[in-house]
Design a protein around this motif. Structure first.
Motif, PDB file in Angstrom:
ATOM      1  N   ILE A 196       0.319  -1.317   0.079  1.00  0.00           N
ATOM      2  CA  ILE A 196      -0.298  -0.025  -0.177  1.00  0.00           C
ATOM      3  C   ILE A 196       0.578   1.434  -0.017  1.00  0.00           C
ATOM      4  O   ILE A 196       0.535   2.289  -1.000  1.00  0.00           O
ATOM      5  N   SER A 197       1.421   1.095   0.401  1.00  0.00           N
ATOM      6  CA  SER A 197       2.954   2.581   0.580  1.00  0.00           C
ATOM      7  C   SER A 197       4.021   2.824  -0.990  1.00  0.00           C
ATOM      8  O   SER A 197       3.411   3.849  -1.153  1.00  0.00           O
ATOM      9  N   TYR A 198       3.437   1.952  -1.387  1.00  0.00           N
ATOM     10  CA  TYR A 198       4.129   1.834  -3.348  1.00  0.00           C
ATOM     11  C   TYR A 198       3.101   2.331  -3.936  1.00  0.00           C
ATOM     12  O   TYR A 198       3.575   3.246  -4.541  1.00  0.00           O
ATOM     13  N   PHE A 199       1.219   2.036  -3.842  1.00  0.00           N
ATOM     14  CA  PHE A 199       0.453   3.068  -4.161  1.00  0.00           C
ATOM     15  C   PHE A 199       0.657   4.431  -3.875  1.00  0.00           C
ATOM     16  O   PHE A 199       0.375   5.168  -4.690  1.00  0.00           O
ATOM     17  N   GLU A 200       0.509   4.385  -2.324  1.00  0.00           N
ATOM     18  CA  GLU A 200       0.731   6.244  -2.274  1.00  0.00           C
ATOM     19  C   GLU A 200       2.051   6.715  -2.578  1.00  0.00           C
ATOM     20  O   GLU A 200       1.757   7.990  -2.928  1.00  0.00           O
ATOM     21  N   GLN A 201       3.160   5.939  -2.798  1.00  0.00           N
ATOM     22  CA  GLN A 201       4.062   6.539  -3.864  1.00  0.00           C
ATOM     23  C   GLN A 201       4.571   6.859  -4.857  1.00  0.00           C
ATOM     24  O   GLN A 201       5.144   7.514  -5.618  1.00  0.00           O
ATOM     25  N   ALA A 202       3.459   5.805  -6.050  1.00  0.00           N
ATOM     26  CA  ALA A 202       3.437   5.631  -7.180  1.00  0.00           C
ATOM     27  C   ALA A 202       4.850   5.446  -7.417  1.00  0.00           C
ATOM     28  O   ALA A 202       5.293   5.060  -8.753  1.00  0.00           O
ATOM     29  N   GLN A 203       5.110   4.391  -6.654  1.00  0.00           N
ATOM     30  CA  GLN A 203       6.096   3.202  -6.966  1.00  0.00           C
ATOM     31  C   GLN A 203       4.976   2.056  -8.016  1.00  0.00           C
ATOM     32  O   GLN A 203       5.346   0.458  -7.042  1.00  0.00           O
ATOM     33  N   TRP A 204       5.506   2.020  -9.018  1.00  0.00           N
ATOM     34  CA  TRP A 204       4.657   1.195  -9.867  1.00  0.00           C
ATOM     35  C   TRP A 204       5.614  -0.389 -10.022  1.00  0.00           C
ATOM     36  O   TRP A 204       4.831  -1.509 -10.321  1.00  0.00           O
ATOM     37  N   ALA A 205       6.814   0.004  -9.768  1.00  0.00           N
ATOM     38  CA  ALA A 205       7.280  -1.759 -10.661  1.00  0.00           C
ATOM     39  C   ALA A 205       7.299  -1.808  -8.672  1.00  0.00           C
ATOM     40  O   ALA A 205       7.679  -3.320  -8.813  1.00  0.00           O
ATOM     41  N   GLY A 206       7.342  -1.327  -7.267  1.00  0.00           N
ATOM     42  CA  GLY A 206       6.158  -2.267  -6.476  1.00  0.00           C
ATOM     43  C   GLY A 206       6.036  -3.499  -6.006  1.00  0.00           C
ATOM     44  O   GLY A 206       5.511  -4.103  -6.162  1.00  0.00           O
ATOM     45  N   VAL A 207       5.169  -2.226  -7.291  1.00  0.00           N
ATOM     46  CA  VAL A 207       3.510  -3.511  -6.648  1.00  0.00           C
ATOM     47  C   VAL A 207       3.706  -4.182  -7.768  1.00  0.00           C
ATOM     48  O   VAL A 207       3.036  -5.571  -7.855  1.00  0.00           O
ATOM     49  N   LYS A 208       4.570  -4.392  -9.258  1.00  0.00           N
ATOM     50  CA  LYS A 208       4.643  -5.027  -9.852  1.00  0.00           C
ATOM     51  C   LYS A 208       5.056  -6.354  -9.210  1.00  0.00           C
ATOM     52  O   LYS A 208       4.925  -7.437  -9.934  1.00  0.00           O
ATOM     53  N   GLN A 209       6.697  -6.297  -9.001  1.00  0.00           N
ATOM     54  CA  GLN A 209       6.799  -6.862  -8.416  1.00  0.00           C
ATOM     55  C   GLN A 209       6.629  -7.852  -7.483  1.00  0.00           C
ATOM     56  O   GLN A 209       6.563  -8.841  -6.779  1.00  0.00           O
ATOM     57  N   PHE A 210       5.842  -7.205  -6.303  1.00  0.00           N
ATOM     58  CA  PHE A 210       4.741  -8.160  -5.245  1.00  0.00           C
ATOM     59  C   PHE A 210       3.849  -8.543  -6.498  1.00  0.00           C
ATOM     60  O   PHE A 210       3.469  -9.593  -5.286  1.00  0.00           O
ATOM     61  N   ALA A 211       3.656  -8.523  -7.400  1.00  0.00           N
ATOM     62  CA  ALA A 211       1.777  -9.486  -8.132  1.00  0.00           C
ATOM     63  C   ALA A 211       2.622 -10.333  -8.686  1.00  0.00           C
ATOM     64  O   ALA A 211       2.140 -11.043  -8.322  1.00  0.00           O
ATOM     65  N   ALA A 212       4.404 -10.287  -8.881  1.00  0.00           N
ATOM     66  CA  ALA A 212       4.722 -11.602  -9.715  1.00  0.00           C
ATOM     67  C   ALA A 212       5.017 -12.009  -8.303  1.00  0.00           C
ATOM     68  O   ALA A 212       5.080 -13.656  -8.361  1.00  0.00           O
ATOM     69  N   HIS A 213       5.251 -12.156  -7.083  1.00  0.00           N
ATOM     70  CA  HIS A 213       5.921 -12.246  -6.895  1.00  0.00           C
ATOM     71  C   HIS A 213       5.051 -13.517  -5.558  1.00  0.00           C
ATOM     72  O   HIS A 213       4.877 -14.018  -5.321  1.00  0.00           O
ATOM     73  N   TYR A 214       3.570 -12.966  -5.775  1.00  0.00           N
ATOM     74  CA  TYR A 214       2.201 -13.560  -5.440  1.00  0.00           C
ATOM     75  C   TYR A 214       1.461 -13.961  -5.848  1.00  0.00           C
ATOM     76  O   TYR A 214       0.352 -14.820  -5.548  1.00  0.00           O
ATOM     77  N   LYS A 215       1.592 -13.882  -7.277  1.00  0.00           N
ATOM     78  CA  LYS A 215       1.334 -14.312  -8.450  1.00  0.00           C
ATOM     79  C   LYS A 215      -0.319 -13.993  -7.740  1.00  0.00           C
ATOM     80  O   LYS A 215      -1.466 -14.490  -7.876  1.00  0.00           O
TER      81      LYS A 215
END
Length: 405
Positions: A360-379
């Motif tokens: 959620i902190s990635y969303f707050e800071q617009a760090q989309w690379a972190g969102v993408k990495q999370f999604a990939a890690h947890y499928k």
């Protein structure tokens, strides 16, 4: 196309939320091919017309949105409501007659115009007659230079915004100088004062939160605590009579409310209520961020089997507790009988719940690379994660006011 959006709060001199700066990107590459990320920001907004819905992102507040010179010249901002939009002119634009005229026309149409990262360069002089707000990066421009400019700018009716305000002392310094608006880490997460004492009211709230977090919930103990303060009873009744929460039954008594809500919803509400009453001296946006985090983490846990939804809600809600209460998180969690997984997540120990807060902190800071990495890690689906975020924003817009008013 899915709209990737983050919002960063802007406050007035009284710590009241004034606006959000919105950051948009193409989620896959964080930019459009062969153009700058700043121009991509404007194109995503214009092409999707804010598919999330502008009101879902900013509520009743203003939106500060960055625009590149091409999108300004081509009148892209006109697709947005001038009553809710502040057009930010980026410091990287190439200034020419066409750009100046485009901004002049936007001003006539009722748009507020802001200069982003104002660097004192004379090239900005043609814009000053129709600029409403000037943003200073206080980390880049010396205080003395800013102070010398303030009287002239204020005399011309220009509002001043300080960016990257990181401490209370900096906030006070620029507030005294006459700045109108403030943006930065201090206002999103104030510095911690390690020996600040609890007030009597905060101690009551800690007691209430402790009861809500205990393994065996005692309705009688909770009722006794809430009854001490008529305002708390009123807030509970306002919350439960909100159509979003209860569309059928009119609740008129505290006992009826406690029985009607049930244990799961009551635990969430009590934690929310306690937190809102403990942080009245801090910027209200901190509580809003906590609520968004709570709903987001709850939905994330509901979509997986990695943690209980109640644990997700509580971790999100309490993830800014150290900033809200101005005490170290490690000391605060010792005062509340939280589940061990929740405690570890709040104290930044690795694990699923901690990763939820990081997401959620990635969303707050617009760090989309972190969102993408999370999604990939947890499928998980990136689009689903973004939907959880927009749903959380919508939920807070409906629930927030009745709870803390």
């Amino acid at each position: 196309m899915f709209a990737y959006v983050a919002r960063q709060p802007i406050f007035n001199a009284h710590h009241e939320l004034y606006a959000y700066e919105l950051l948009f990107r193409d989620g896959r590459s964080n930019s459009y091919p062969d153009i700058s990320p700043d121009e991509a920001t404007s194109r995503v907004i214009s092409s999707t017309h804010l598919s999330l819905g502008l009101e879902a992102v900013i509520g009743k507040h203003l939106a500060f949105i960055n625009f590149h010179q091409d999108t300004l010249i081509n009148h892209f901002p006109r697709s947005l409501d001038p009553a809710h939009t502040v057009v930010e002119i980026l410091e990287s634009v190439d200034i020419n007659v066409e750009l100046i005229e485009a901004c002049r026309q936007l001003k006539k149409l009722g748009y507020q115009i802001a200069l982003d990262d104002y660097d004192l360069d004379e090239k900005w002089a043609p814009f000053l007659p129709f600029v409403s707000i000037i943003k200073f990066d206080i980390r880049e421009t010396p205080y003395e230079k800013i102070a010398a400019l303030v009287p002239g700018l204020k005399e011309n009716g220009i509002k001043l915004l300080a960016e990257k305000v990181e401490t209370r002392a900096e906030f006070n310094q620029y507030q005294a100088l006459g700045f109108d608006y403030f943006q930065g880490y201090y206002l999103a997460k104030p510095e911690i004062v390690r020996h600040k004492q609890f007030t009597a009211g905060q101690l009551t709230m800690m007691e209430l939160m402790s009861e809500s977090a205990s393994a065996a919930l005692s309705m009688q103990k909770i009722k006794t605590i809430i009854e001490r303060d008529p305002a708390l009873t009123f807030q509970l009744l306002r919350y439960i009579n909100n159509p979003l929460v209860n569309k059928r039954n009119k609740i008129s008594s505290l006992q009826h409310a406690l029985t009607y809500m049930g244990e799961q919803e009551l635990r969430k509400f009590i934690a929310l209520l306690a937190l809102s009453n403990m942080c009245k001296d801090e910027p209200n946006e901190l509580l809003t961020m906590s609520l968004v985090r709570a709903k987001f983490c709850e939905q994330l846990c509901a979509s997986t089997s990695n943690a209980d939804v109640n644990a997700g809600f509580l971790v999100g809600l309490l993830s800014l507790l150290d900033a809200l209460i101005s005490q170290p998180m490690e000391e605060l969690v010792e005062k509340i009988p939280l589940d061990e997984d929740v405690q570890q997540a709040l104290c930044k120990k690795p694990g699923w719940l901690r990763h939820c807060v990081q997401l959620i902190s990635y969303f707050e800071q617009a760090q989309w690379a972190g969102v993408k990495q999370f999604a990939a890690h947890y499928k998980l689906s990136q689009s689903e994660l973004h939907r959880y975020y927009s749903d959380a924003l919508n939920w807070v817009n409906h629930v927030h006011t009745p709870v803390i008013a």
